[in-house]
Write a protein that holds these residues in place. Structure first.
Motif, short mmCIF file in Angstrom:
data_model
loop_
_atom_site.label_atom_id
_atom_site.label_comp_id
_atom_site.label_asym_id
_atom_site.label_seq_id
_atom_site.Cartn_x
_atom_site.Cartn_y
_atom_site.Cartn_z
N ASN A 145 0.81 -1.21 0.00
CA ASN A 145 0.00 0.00 0.00
C ASN A 145 0.85 1.27 0.00
N TYR A 146 1.95 1.25 0.76
CA TYR A 146 2.78 2.44 0.87
C TYR A 146 3.47 2.75 -0.46
N SER A 165 0.97 4.07 -2.92
CA SER A 165 0.57 5.45 -2.64
C SER A 165 1.61 6.44 -3.17
N LYS A 166 2.89 6.08 -3.04
CA LYS A 166 3.95 6.97 -3.52
C LYS A 166 3.92 7.09 -5.03
N THR A 185 -0.88 9.82 0.29
CA THR A 185 -0.31 9.23 1.50
C THR A 185 -0.67 7.76 1.60
N GLY A 186 0.14 7.04 2.36
CA GLY A 186 -0.15 5.63 2.60
C GLY A 186 -1.46 5.45 3.35
N ASP A 222 -4.61 3.03 2.48
CA ASP A 222 -5.00 2.06 3.49
C ASP A 222 -6.48 2.21 3.85
#
Length: 266
Positions: free
Chosen positions: A19-20, A23-24, A29-30, A34
């Motif tokens: 997920n992180y 997102s990038k 944002t993560g 999420d």
């Protein structure tokens, strides 16, 4: 049908991301991702998923070349690169026959040659096996002659008639309610009257002139069409019978002649 959060999860897994990292890639944002795929914790211990906004969806589409119809439930194809390209109609016949002087011949496709033509219309060796001839009246185009098979066009054409077709360079050139020879992957060689929806609906409607038989209208997808030939001339062994009005006129003329003859005798 997958929900939007499940589709985004499938995209994340497709690119082997967490997920992180995902997102990038899309510039959020993560926590945002999420909350979309896993949901935000609620006081009662449940999790409430957040619906992605337009900006998030657009970023996903742009970053990963996602098919928009996939996200909005209109397609099961995730990536634009996986969408099969629809073959476009060829503006010229694949093979022509010509005289030694360079003039095009009319290639004749009999009912026996129809099955072979479906597979060999683009094969020069096959076209060379078919009879061909020069027709002085047919110029300024590529023409083929097809033998009529069946009774679906009776009232206009009969089984065994010969129809001469001029190659149609673009499906958009097809005129409504004119007669065409349509060659397609699924239906082979058919002679029909056509309604053209190639530009707005990517299909043609094919109609039969025989209203007495079981010949319903049907549609054919543009992507299945290989060739179209507009009927411009035909030859028939059927000698038309006089129409009823002509019969009645002849009968009336005969009666008048008989009356005049009796008057003259008296």
């Amino acid at each position: 049908m997958l929900q939007i959060d499940e589709k985004i999860t499938a995209i994340i897994h497709r690119f082997n991301l967490n997920n992180y990292a995902f997102s990038k890639r899309i510039g959020v944002t993560g926590t945002t991702i999420d909350s979309i795929v896993n949901g935000r914790p609620q006081n009662d211990g449940s999790r409430k998923k957040t619906k992605p906004g337009y900006d998030v969806l657009l970023a996903i589409i742009d970053a990963f070349d996602i098919n928009p119809d996939y996200l909005f439930g209109k397609s099961d194809v995730m990536l634009n690169s996986e969408i099969k390209s629809i073959p476009t109609y060829s503006g010229m016949p694949h093979v022509i026959s010509a005289t030694t002087e360079g003039h095009e011949n009319v290639v004749f496709i009999s009912t026996k040659a129809r099955a072979g033509y479906l597979n060999g219309y683009g094969d020069p060796d096959f076209i060379e096996t078919l009879p061909s001839f020069k027709m002085p009246l047919l110029t300024n185009g590529t023409f083929r002659c097809f033998e009529v098979q069946g009774n679906s066009m009776v009232q206009t054409f009969y089984n065994g008639d010969l129809v001469f077709g001029k190659y149609v360079e673009a499906l958009s050139d097809i005129k409504n309610n004119e007669v065409y020879i349509v060659i397609s992957k699924n239906d082979g060689v058919v002679l029909k009257r056509v309604i053209n929806h190639s530009e707005d609906q990517q299909k043609l409607i094919l109609k039969s002139d025989n209203q007495d038989g079981n010949f319903p209208n049907y549609e054919i997808s543009s992507e299945d069409i290989m060739e179209v030939w507009q009927v411009v001339m035909y030859a028939s062994g059927q000698i038309p019978k006089p129409i009823d009005v002509f019969d009645k006129l002849q009968e009336l003329e005969s009666k008048i002649f008989n009356i005049e003859s009796k008057i003259q005798k008296h």
